[in-house]
Design an enzyme around this catalytic site. Structure first.
Site, mmCIF file in Angstrom:
data_model
loop_
_atom_site.group_PDB
_atom_site.id
_atom_site.type_symbol
_atom_site.label_atom_id
_atom_site.label_comp_id
_atom_site.label_asym_id
_atom_site.label_seq_id
_atom_site.Cartn_x
_atom_site.Cartn_y
_atom_site.Cartn_z
ATOM 1 N N ARG A 179 -1.808 -24.574 -24.955
ATOM 2 C CA ARG A 179 -0.625 -23.826 -25.362
ATOM 3 C C ARG A 179 0.523 -24.747 -25.747
ATOM 4 N NH1 ARG A 179 0.644 -19.218 -22.743
ATOM 5 N NH2 ARG A 179 2.363 -20.078 -21.563
ATOM 6 N N ARG A 183 3.489 -33.282 -30.822
ATOM 7 C CA ARG A 183 3.923 -33.484 -32.208
ATOM 8 C C ARG A 183 4.303 -34.942 -32.462
ATOM 9 N NH1 ARG A 183 7.503 -29.039 -31.319
ATOM 10 N NH2 ARG A 183 6.449 -27.069 -31.732
ATOM 11 N N ARG A 262 -2.003 -17.118 -9.227
ATOM 12 C CA ARG A 262 -0.821 -17.828 -8.772
ATOM 13 C C ARG A 262 0.340 -16.846 -8.776
ATOM 14 N NH1 ARG A 262 -1.543 -22.237 -6.409
ATOM 15 N NH2 ARG A 262 0.449 -23.094 -7.100
ATOM 16 N N ARG A 293 10.612 -25.894 -12.168
ATOM 17 C CA ARG A 293 11.659 -25.897 -13.187
ATOM 18 C C ARG A 293 12.868 -25.103 -12.722
ATOM 19 N NH1 ARG A 293 7.973 -22.552 -17.650
ATOM 20 N NH2 ARG A 293 7.418 -20.857 -16.260
ATOM 21 N N GLU A 316 12.128 -22.299 -9.670
ATOM 22 C CA GLU A 316 10.819 -21.636 -9.681
ATOM 23 C C GLU A 316 9.828 -22.442 -8.850
ATOM 24 O OE1 GLU A 316 9.882 -20.115 -13.651
ATOM 25 O OE2 GLU A 316 7.815 -20.691 -13.264
ATOM 26 N N TYR A 367 -4.310 -14.718 -19.243
ATOM 27 C CA TYR A 367 -2.901 -14.994 -19.484
ATOM 28 C C TYR A 367 -2.557 -14.471 -20.880
ATOM 29 C CZ TYR A 367 1.674 -16.746 -19.688
ATOM 30 O OH TYR A 367 3.033 -16.767 -19.786
ATOM 31 N N ASP A 369 0.639 -13.702 -23.505
ATOM 32 C CA ASP A 369 2.059 -13.649 -23.827
ATOM 33 C C ASP A 369 2.407 -12.224 -24.235
ATOM 34 O OD1 ASP A 369 3.122 -16.189 -23.391
ATOM 35 O OD2 ASP A 369 2.241 -16.968 -25.241
HETATM 36 P P1 FAD Z 1 2.800 -6.489 -16.672
HETATM 37 O O1 FAD Z 1 4.087 -6.762 -17.344
HETATM 38 O O2 FAD Z 1 2.432 -7.275 -15.465
HETATM 39 O O3 FAD Z 1 2.788 -4.940 -16.292
HETATM 40 C C1 FAD Z 1 1.842 -4.371 -15.433
HETATM 41 C C2 FAD Z 1 2.523 -3.239 -14.694
HETATM 42 O O4 FAD Z 1 1.555 -2.518 -13.938
HETATM 43 C C3 FAD Z 1 3.568 -3.733 -13.694
HETATM 44 O O5 FAD Z 1 4.809 -3.105 -13.939
HETATM 45 C C4 FAD Z 1 2.978 -3.328 -12.339
HETATM 46 O O6 FAD Z 1 3.978 -2.979 -11.391
HETATM 47 C C5 FAD Z 1 2.141 -2.129 -12.724
HETATM 48 N N1 FAD Z 1 1.080 -1.846 -11.758
HETATM 49 C C6 FAD Z 1 0.195 -2.719 -11.225
HETATM 50 N N2 FAD Z 1 -0.600 -2.086 -10.330
HETATM 51 C C7 FAD Z 1 -0.208 -0.789 -10.311
HETATM 52 C C8 FAD Z 1 -0.618 0.354 -9.562
HETATM 53 N N3 FAD Z 1 -1.607 0.283 -8.663
HETATM 54 N N4 FAD Z 1 0.008 1.525 -9.781
HETATM 55 C C9 FAD Z 1 1.033 1.616 -10.691
HETATM 56 N N5 FAD Z 1 1.472 0.558 -11.402
HETATM 57 C C10 FAD Z 1 0.863 -0.618 -11.215
HETATM 58 N N6 FAD Z 1 5.233 -13.932 -22.247
HETATM 59 C C11 FAD Z 1 5.852 -14.388 -23.358
HETATM 60 O O7 FAD Z 1 5.550 -13.940 -24.464
HETATM 61 N N7 FAD Z 1 6.842 -15.340 -23.269
HETATM 62 C C12 FAD Z 1 7.245 -15.858 -22.073
HETATM 63 O O8 FAD Z 1 8.132 -16.711 -22.040
HETATM 64 C C13 FAD Z 1 6.605 -15.389 -20.896
HETATM 65 N N8 FAD Z 1 6.957 -15.880 -19.694
HETATM 66 C C14 FAD Z 1 6.331 -15.426 -18.583
HETATM 67 C C15 FAD Z 1 6.702 -15.945 -17.361
HETATM 68 C C16 FAD Z 1 6.085 -15.495 -16.206
HETATM 69 C C17 FAD Z 1 6.509 -16.057 -14.882
HETATM 70 C C18 FAD Z 1 5.045 -14.521 -16.286
HETATM 71 C C19 FAD Z 1 4.352 -14.041 -15.061
HETATM 72 C C20 FAD Z 1 4.676 -14.012 -17.512
HETATM 73 C C21 FAD Z 1 5.307 -14.454 -18.666
HETATM 74 N N9 FAD Z 1 4.960 -13.943 -19.909
HETATM 75 C C22 FAD Z 1 5.594 -14.403 -21.031
HETATM 76 C C23 FAD Z 1 3.899 -12.927 -20.037
HETATM 77 C C24 FAD Z 1 4.426 -11.508 -20.028
HETATM 78 O O9 FAD Z 1 5.034 -11.232 -18.795
HETATM 79 C C25 FAD Z 1 3.228 -10.597 -20.277
HETATM 80 O O10 FAD Z 1 2.696 -10.816 -21.555
HETATM 81 C C26 FAD Z 1 3.536 -9.151 -20.196
HETATM 82 O O11 FAD Z 1 4.211 -8.874 -19.018
HETATM 83 C C27 FAD Z 1 2.216 -8.430 -20.198
HETATM 84 O O12 FAD Z 1 2.409 -7.105 -20.020
HETATM 85 P P2 FAD Z 1 1.359 -6.246 -19.212
HETATM 86 O O13 FAD Z 1 1.762 -4.836 -19.484
HETATM 87 O O14 FAD Z 1 -0.022 -6.637 -19.499
HETATM 88 O O15 FAD Z 1 1.571 -6.633 -17.669
HETATM 89 N N1 UDP Z 2 2.824 -28.308 -18.359
HETATM 90 C C1 UDP Z 2 3.017 -29.555 -17.817
HETATM 91 N N2 UDP Z 2 4.270 -30.106 -17.861
HETATM 92 C C2 UDP Z 2 5.328 -29.491 -18.393
HETATM 93 C C3 UDP Z 2 5.144 -28.208 -18.966
HETATM 94 C C4 UDP Z 2 3.864 -27.646 -18.916
HETATM 95 O O1 UDP Z 2 2.088 -30.138 -17.288
HETATM 96 O O2 UDP Z 2 6.452 -30.040 -18.395
HETATM 97 C C5 UDP Z 2 1.444 -27.733 -18.310
HETATM 98 C C6 UDP Z 2 1.214 -26.980 -16.998
HETATM 99 O O3 UDP Z 2 -0.143 -27.107 -16.639
HETATM 100 C C7 UDP Z 2 1.535 -25.551 -17.381
HETATM 101 C C8 UDP Z 2 0.978 -25.494 -18.807
HETATM 102 O O4 UDP Z 2 1.267 -26.779 -19.354
HETATM 103 O O5 UDP Z 2 0.926 -24.628 -16.528
HETATM 104 C C9 UDP Z 2 1.578 -24.406 -19.683
HETATM 105 O O6 UDP Z 2 2.975 -24.588 -19.752
HETATM 106 P P1 UDP Z 2 3.966 -23.442 -20.177
HETATM 107 O O7 UDP Z 2 5.344 -23.967 -20.169
HETATM 108 O O8 UDP Z 2 3.443 -22.810 -21.422
HETATM 109 O O9 UDP Z 2 3.745 -22.446 -18.972
HETATM 110 P P2 UDP Z 2 4.475 -21.117 -18.510
HETATM 111 O O10 UDP Z 2 5.830 -21.073 -19.161
HETATM 112 O O11 UDP Z 2 3.566 -20.022 -18.922
HETATM 113 O O12 UDP Z 2 4.547 -21.302 -17.045
#
Ligand code: FAD
Ligand code: UDP
Length: 391
Positions: A179, A183, A262, A293, A316, A367, A369
């Site tokens: 991901r 560059r 995780r 971070r 975090e 995973y 996005d």
């Molecule tokens: P979720 O958003 O997890 O929604 C699932 C929902 O189901 C939740 O609200 C949960 O409460 C509900 N649920 C679960 N079990 C039950 C149950 N038994 N009954 C009723 N409801 C239930 N994506 C990006 O594009 N850019 C980013 O920078 C980015 N950063 C992220 C950082 C973190 C820390 C995380 C964890 C994810 C990140 N993502 C990011 C990914 C993004 O969060 C997901 O793509 C998006 O949330 C996916 O949507 P989803 O509907 O699949 O899941």
């Molecule tokens: N990563 C790393 N060093 C950094 C940033 C990212 O080793 O400074 C690695 C790490 O394994 C991480 C993965 O690259 O889980 C993906 O990074 P990203 O920032 O895309 O992760 P997210 O924002 O989803 O946590």
């Protein structure tokens, strides 16, 4: 029950399905959500004392090259011109991430041009040639060294990854760091996508607009497995089609074992300074720093009027999820992948026999996005739900 479709989970996957099925296909959709708010992990809210928008489940940056997803997203929100850039602190020095010519030259105290830097990294990565013997890197460790050579890998990736995953990098899939671009220019944009930005009036306003339709009802604080609620698994499945976006192992009561996740702990602080770190995200590459971070949310929206004497930061910390924790990142070890295969058998049967569709990050143990969650929800509606759900 007087609905055509039940959607479990109100994240981007669930709400996109609900919006399309209600708006485009005339279905009456009931969305059940365990939490007391919609939006899944993309949910955000204003920190009450500063008004600064905080992403409660970790910083979310929207980016996509999928034109269909971009067109769909922009129906519900406008985007700012935000471009994501990240820096990392390694042994008391700040470097730009992802690894680019600036990082390489700062690290090696050099002034290489693109070709010389490429040649250096190539030479350092050559140690893997004999091991790989022409095959693709099979895990994160091999991928990291082959991509950037051992010195850069050990400085910027190895220990950060150890904190983030606490899993031997030879057990982690290569895709985890694929991901991150590498560059040989000074371009330090974090993403390569054609479209990028943050929702002008915040994530929650965008998510609320998705759910705002007379044929969509959202029930918060409703766990699909809580049999004391009127809408729960045993009452619904088999009677009404269901789109399930919760954890797939939970759906089957962990019959094939638990899939590894995780989770993150967030430590939020409001500080009496106008600017804490001068940038939205600072990574910490050293093992000695326990967090991965720090986010400083004001920097995601430089266009907004935020107080100039206070700021909100969030540290975090990453750890293995127990059953009671929020599952954030699938660990995806070989053992997890074997379990997932067993669950795939179960989900196919549940789909064929009882009309349950598994989707989203948790429902597919992938995973995703946001743009991928939205894109796969749009495909599910077109290819599978619209033809099958009778209105
Ligand atoms: P979720 O958003 O997890 O929604 C699932 C929902 O189901 C939740 O609200 C949960 O409460 C509900 N649920 C679960 N079990 C039950 C149950 N038994 N009954 C009723 N409801 C239930 N994506 C990006 O594009 N850019 C980013 O920078 C980015 N950063 C992220 C950082 C973190 C820390 C995380 C964890 C994810 C990140 N993502 C990011 C990914 C993004 O969060 C997901 O793509 C998006 O949330 C996916 O949507 P989803 O509907 O699949 O899941
Ligand atoms: N990563 C790393 N060093 C950094 C940033 C990212 O080793 O400074 C690695 C790490 O394994 C991480 C993965 O690259 O889980 C993906 O990074 P990203 O920032 O895309 O992760 P997210 O924002 O989803 O946590």
């Amino acid at each position: 029950m007087d609905v055509d479709l039940v959607v479990v989970g109100s994240g981007f996957f669930g709400l996109t399905v609900a919006e399309r099925m209600a708006n485009e296909h005339g279905a009456r959709v009931l969305v059940v959500e365990r939490r007391s708010h919609i939006g899944g992990n993309a949910y955000s809210e204003d920190e009450p004392t500063t008004g600064i928008e905080v992403h409660r489940y970790g910083a979310h940056l929207f980016h996509t090259s999928n034109e269909r997803v971009w067109e769909y997203a922009t129906r519900f929100t406008a985007f700012t011109g935000y471009v994501h850039r990240v820096y990392t602190t390694y042994r008391g020095e700040v470097f730009p991430m992802p690894i680019n010519l600036g990082t390489i030259n700062q690290f090696f105290r050099s002034a290489y041009g693109p070709d010389a830097a490429r040649a250096l990294v190539r030479e350092q990565a050559a140690e893997l040639d004999a091991v790989l013997a022409g095959r693709e890197p099979a895990n994160l460790d091999e991928k990291g060294v082959s991509l950037i050579g051992r010195p850069l890998y050990e400085a910027f990736i190895r220990d950060y990854t150890a904190k983030q995953w606490q899993t031997d990098p030879t057990e982690l899939p290569a895709s985890v760091i694929s991901r991150l671009p590498v560059r040989y220019t000074y371009d330090n944009r974090y993403f390569n996508d054609a479209h990028e930005g943050l929702p002008v009036d915040g994530y929650t306003a965008w998510l609320e607009r998705l759910a705002d339709h007379p044929r969509i009802e959202v029930r918060l604080d409703t766990d699909f497995f809580d049999t004391s609620q009127p809408v729960h698994k045993d009452a619904v499945v088999g009677n009404v089609p269901v789109v399930y976006t919760g954890p797939v192992d939970r759906y089957f009561d962990y019959a094939e074992g638990e899939l590894g996740w995780r989770t993150l702990d967030f430590e939020q602080e409001v500080l009496d300074v106008g600017d804490f770190q001068g940038t939205p995200v600072m990574n910490y590459a050293d093992l000695a720093v326990p967090y991965t971070r720090i986010h400083e949310f004001r920097h995601f929206h430089p266009e907004r009027e935020y107080p100039d004497d206070r700021t909100v930061i969030m540290r975090e910390f990453s750890r293995f999820a127990d059953r009671g924790d929020e599952p954030y990142y699938p660990v995806n070890t070989p053992a997890d992948r074997a379990r997932l295969l067993a669950y795939r058998g179960l989900t196919e049967r549940e789909h064929d026999e009882r009309g349950v569709y598994f989707g989203g990050r948790l429902g597919t143990y992938q995973y995703l996005d946001m743009h991928m969650a939205i894109g796969s929800a749009l495909s599910m509606v077109d290819n599978r739900l619209a033809p099958r759900v009778r209105v």
